[in-house]
Motif scaffolding. Structure first.
Motif, PDB file in Angstrom:
ATOM      1  N   GLU A   1      53.142  52.637  54.378  1.00 54.06           N
ATOM      2  CA  GLU A   1      53.004  52.875  55.816  1.00 54.06           C
ATOM      3  C   GLU A   1      52.991  51.617  56.671  1.00 54.06           C
ATOM      4  OE1 GLU A   1      53.165  55.718  57.536  1.00 54.06           O
ATOM      5  OE2 GLU A   1      53.735  56.540  55.596  1.00 54.06           O
ATOM      6  N   ASP A   2      52.671  50.457  56.077  1.00 51.88           N
ATOM      7  CA  ASP A   2      52.620  49.247  56.892  1.00 51.88           C
ATOM      8  C   ASP A   2      52.907  48.019  56.034  1.00 51.88           C
ATOM      9  OD1 ASP A   2      50.188  48.573  55.540  1.00 51.88           O
ATOM     10  OD2 ASP A   2      49.026  49.641  57.049  1.00 51.88           O
ATOM     11  N   LEU A   3      52.967  46.887  56.689  1.00 56.99           N
ATOM     12  CA  LEU A   3      53.326  45.638  56.032  1.00 56.99           C
ATOM     13  C   LEU A   3      52.394  45.301  54.869  1.00 56.99           C
ATOM     14  CD1 LEU A   3      55.221  43.152  56.272  1.00 56.99           C
ATOM     15  CD2 LEU A   3      53.476  42.120  57.716  1.00 56.99           C
ATOM     16  N   TRP A   4      51.107  45.416  55.089  1.00 57.57           N
ATOM     17  CA  TRP A   4      50.139  45.093  54.035  1.00 57.57           C
ATOM     18  C   TRP A   4      50.314  46.012  52.823  1.00 57.57           C
ATOM     19  CZ3 TRP A   4      47.745  41.770  51.476  1.00 57.57           C
ATOM     20  CH2 TRP A   4      46.725  42.108  50.596  1.00 57.57           C
ATOM     21  N   ALA A   5      50.464  47.306  53.057  1.00 57.93           N
ATOM     22  CA  ALA A   5      50.653  48.244  51.949  1.00 57.93           C
ATOM     23  C   ALA A   5      51.932  47.909  51.189  1.00 57.93           C
ATOM     24  CB  ALA A   5      50.707  49.682  52.462  1.00 57.93           C
ATOM     25  N   ASN A   6      52.979  47.522  51.895  1.00 58.92           N
ATOM     26  CA  ASN A   6      54.232  47.165  51.239  1.00 58.92           C
ATOM     27  C   ASN A   6      54.071  45.932  50.368  1.00 58.92           C
ATOM     28  OD1 ASN A   6      55.527  49.297  52.439  1.00 58.92           O
ATOM     29  ND2 ASN A   6      56.495  48.073  54.026  1.00 58.92           N
ATOM     30  N   PHE A   7      53.414  44.910  50.900  1.00 59.52           N
ATOM     31  CA  PHE A   7      53.200  43.702  50.101  1.00 59.52           C
ATOM     32  C   PHE A   7      52.349  44.007  48.871  1.00 59.52           C
ATOM     33  CE2 PHE A   7      50.579  40.214  48.738  1.00 59.52           C
ATOM     34  CZ  PHE A   7      51.569  39.319  48.347  1.00 59.52           C
ATOM     35  N   TRP A   8      51.247  44.719  49.088  1.00 57.91           N
ATOM     36  CA  TRP A   8      50.326  44.988  47.979  1.00 57.91           C
ATOM     37  C   TRP A   8      51.020  45.799  46.879  1.00 57.91           C
ATOM     38  CZ3 TRP A   8      46.566  43.076  45.549  1.00 57.91           C
ATOM     39  CH2 TRP A   8      45.882  43.837  44.589  1.00 57.91           C
ATOM     40  N   THR A   9      51.736  46.835  47.253  1.00 56.79           N
ATOM     41  CA  THR A   9      52.428  47.665  46.262  1.00 56.79           C
ATOM     42  C   THR A   9      53.431  46.836  45.472  1.00 56.79           C
ATOM     43  OG1 THR A   9      52.154  49.610  47.652  1.00 56.79           O
ATOM     44  CG2 THR A   9      53.837  49.734  45.954  1.00 56.79           C
ATOM     45  N   ALA A  10      54.189  45.993  46.157  1.00 52.16           N
ATOM     46  CA  ALA A  10      55.162  45.144  45.453  1.00 52.16           C
ATOM     47  C   ALA A  10      54.446  44.145  44.550  1.00 52.16           C
ATOM     48  CB  ALA A  10      56.056  44.424  46.448  1.00 52.16           C
ATOM     49  N   TYR A  11      53.353  43.557  45.032  1.00 57.47           N
ATOM     50  CA  TYR A  11      52.609  42.611  44.209  1.00 57.47           C
ATOM     51  C   TYR A  11      52.125  43.267  42.920  1.00 57.47           C
ATOM     52  CZ  TYR A  11      49.124  39.521  42.388  1.00 57.47           C
ATOM     53  OH  TYR A  11      48.404  38.736  41.532  1.00 57.47           O
ATOM     54  N   VAL A  12      51.591  44.454  43.031  1.00 57.02           N
ATOM     55  CA  VAL A  12      51.107  45.161  41.837  1.00 57.02           C
ATOM     56  C   VAL A  12      52.270  45.384  40.858  1.00 57.02           C
ATOM     57  CG1 VAL A  12      50.112  47.333  40.998  1.00 57.02           C
ATOM     58  CG2 VAL A  12      49.105  46.174  42.966  1.00 57.02           C
ATOM     59  N   HIS A  13      53.478  45.614  41.366  1.00 52.66           N
ATOM     60  CA  HIS A  13      54.643  45.772  40.490  1.00 52.66           C
ATOM     61  C   HIS A  13      54.977  44.496  39.717  1.00 52.66           C
ATOM     62  CE1 HIS A  13      55.432  49.626  42.380  1.00 52.66           C
ATOM     63  NE2 HIS A  13      56.340  49.831  41.473  1.00 52.66           N
ATOM     64  N   THR A  14      54.553  43.338  40.204  1.00 48.15           N
ATOM     65  CA  THR A  14      54.823  42.090  39.482  1.00 48.15           C
ATOM     66  C   THR A  14      53.903  41.922  38.276  1.00 48.15           C
ATOM     67  OG1 THR A  14      53.289  40.629  40.696  1.00 48.15           O
ATOM     68  CG2 THR A  14      55.500  40.973  41.653  1.00 48.15           C
ATOM     69  N   LEU A  15      52.837  42.698  38.217  1.00 46.20           N
ATOM     70  CA  LEU A  15      51.859  42.587  37.133  1.00 46.20           C
ATOM     71  C   LEU A  15      52.317  43.357  35.901  1.00 46.20           C
ATOM     72  CD1 LEU A  15      48.683  43.129  39.334  1.00 46.20           C
ATOM     73  CD2 LEU A  15      49.664  40.942  38.581  1.00 46.20           C
ATOM     74  N   SER A  16      51.670  43.121  34.799  1.00 44.68           N
ATOM     75  CA  SER A  16      52.021  43.806  33.550  1.00 44.68           C
ATOM     76  C   SER A  16      51.733  45.300  33.666  1.00 44.68           C
ATOM     77  CB  SER A  16      51.215  43.223  32.386  1.00 44.68           C
ATOM     78  OG  SER A  16      49.851  43.581  32.516  1.00 44.68           O
ATOM     79  N   PRO A  17      52.425  46.122  32.880  1.00 44.53           N
ATOM     80  CA  PRO A  17      52.155  47.562  32.911  1.00 44.53           C
ATOM     81  C   PRO A  17      50.690  47.898  32.610  1.00 44.53           C
ATOM     82  CG  PRO A  17      54.215  47.137  31.775  1.00 44.53           C
ATOM     83  CD  PRO A  17      53.579  45.794  32.022  1.00 44.53           C
ATOM     84  N   ALA A  18      50.090  47.177  31.683  1.00 48.39           N
ATOM     85  CA  ALA A  18      48.687  47.450  31.348  1.00 48.39           C
ATOM     86  C   ALA A  18      47.781  47.176  32.548  1.00 48.39           C
ATOM     87  CB  ALA A  18      48.255  46.604  30.154  1.00 48.39           C
ATOM     88  N   THR A  19      48.030  46.088  33.247  1.00 44.63           N
ATOM     89  CA  THR A  19      47.225  45.764  34.426  1.00 44.63           C
ATOM     90  C   THR A  19      47.453  46.792  35.525  1.00 44.63           C
ATOM     91  OG1 THR A  19      47.238  43.410  33.886  1.00 44.63           O
ATOM     92  CG2 THR A  19      46.760  43.998  36.168  1.00 44.63           C
ATOM     93  N   ARG A  20      48.699  47.183  35.738  1.00 45.72           N
ATOM     94  CA  ARG A  20      48.998  48.208  36.756  1.00 45.72           C
ATOM     95  C   ARG A  20      48.258  49.499  36.439  1.00 45.72           C
ATOM     96  NH1 ARG A  20      54.517  46.408  36.203  1.00 45.72           N
ATOM     97  NH2 ARG A  20      55.019  48.333  35.110  1.00 45.72           N
ATOM     98  N   ASP A  21      48.227  49.882  35.175  1.00 39.93           N
ATOM     99  CA  ASP A  21      47.527  51.108  34.783  1.00 39.93           C
ATOM    100  C   ASP A  21      46.035  51.004  35.063  1.00 39.93           C
ATOM    101  OD1 ASP A  21      49.907  52.232  33.942  1.00 39.93           O
ATOM    102  OD2 ASP A  21      49.532  51.868  31.798  1.00 39.93           O
ATOM    103  N   ARG A  22      45.445  49.845  34.778  1.00 41.78           N
ATOM    104  CA  ARG A  22      44.012  49.664  35.034  1.00 41.78           C
ATOM    105  C   ARG A  22      43.706  49.732  36.533  1.00 41.78           C
ATOM    106  NH1 ARG A  22      44.694  45.920  30.868  1.00 41.78           N
ATOM    107  NH2 ARG A  22      44.551  44.124  32.250  1.00 41.78           N
ATOM    108  N   ILE A  23      44.562  49.145  37.332  1.00 41.98           N
ATOM    109  CA  ILE A  23      44.364  49.198  38.786  1.00 41.98           C
ATOM    110  C   ILE A  23      44.523  50.634  39.280  1.00 41.98           C
ATOM    111  CG2 ILE A  23      45.346  48.490  41.011  1.00 41.98           C
ATOM    112  CD1 ILE A  23      45.996  45.772  39.640  1.00 41.98           C
ATOM    113  N   ALA A  24      45.546  51.335  38.775  1.00 38.37           N
ATOM    114  CA  ALA A  24      45.777  52.725  39.188  1.00 38.37           C
ATOM    115  C   ALA A  24      44.606  53.626  38.810  1.00 38.37           C
ATOM    116  CB  ALA A  24      47.061  53.256  38.559  1.00 38.37           C
ATOM    117  N   SER A  25      43.895  53.285  37.738  1.00 34.46           N
ATOM    118  CA  SER A  25      42.766  54.107  37.321  1.00 34.46           C
ATOM    119  C   SER A  25      41.475  53.729  38.048  1.00 34.46           C
ATOM    120  CB  SER A  25      42.569  54.019  35.805  1.00 34.46           C
ATOM    121  OG  SER A  25      42.119  52.728  35.442  1.00 34.46           O
ATOM    122  N   GLY A  26      41.560  52.776  38.990  1.00 36.09           N
ATOM    123  CA  GLY A  26      40.402  52.461  39.813  1.00 36.09           C
ATOM    124  C   GLY A  26      39.723  51.143  39.521  1.00 36.09           C
ATOM    125  N   GLU A  27      40.171  50.419  38.518  1.00 37.05           N
ATOM    126  CA  GLU A  27      39.544  49.129  38.229  1.00 37.05           C
ATOM    127  C   GLU A  27      39.883  48.133  39.344  1.00 37.05           C
ATOM    128  OE1 GLU A  27      39.327  45.924  34.545  1.00 37.05           O
ATOM    129  OE2 GLU A  27      40.164  47.913  34.202  1.00 37.05           O
TER     130      GLU A  27
END
Length: 135
Positions: free
Chosen positions: A84-110
């Motif tokens: 919806e906005d610039l910050w959300a776009n940056f954050w979502t893309a940044y999370v994509h740069t991380l490993s799949p395991a890290t992305r999964d941990r973040i998605a689960s609330g860590e």
């Protein structure tokens, strides 16, 4: 010390953009080529850029990426659907740069700072706009 980095290219067309002639600036053309394709070509020539994550409308981005590929783009580019906005776009893309395991941990609330490995916390990411063709 890490010698390569990922690039995040912001090319969203929602709230935080300025339209020119009714169009997102990233999709305006110079010499028949969208500004975003010029940005990707510059990143492709940069030896320090390993891969790019382009944030925007996937439908529009497919056309730009096809045009860039026809012009010889070799860079590994992933499309990240815009938020919806610039910050959300940056954050979502940044999370994509991380490993799949890290992305999964973040998605689960860590908390991201707890989920990321020390190497991920210390890595560099280049963030830029998709409408600056002379980067």
């Amino acid at each position: 010390m890490e010698t390569t980095c990922d690039a995040i290219v912001l090319a969203g067309d929602r709230r935080d953009i300025h339209r020119v002639f009714g169009e997102s600036k990233a999709f305006l053309e110079i010499e028949g080529v969208p500004l975003l394709a010029h940005v990707l070509a510059a990143l492709d020539r940069a030896p320090s850029v390993r891969r790019a994550f382009v944030v925007g409308d996937p439908e529009f981005l497919r056309g730009v990426l096809a045009a860039a590929s026809r012009r010889g783009l070799r860079l590994d580019v992933a499309v990240v659907p815009q938020g919806e906005d610039l910050w959300a776009n940056f954050w979502t893309a940044y999370v994509h740069t991380l490993s799949p395991a890290t992305r999964d941990r973040i998605a689960s609330g860590e908390r991201p700072e707890d989920a990321a490995t020390p190497e991920e916390r210390d890595r560099r990411v280049l963030a830029l706009s998709g409408d600056i063709p002379l980067v």
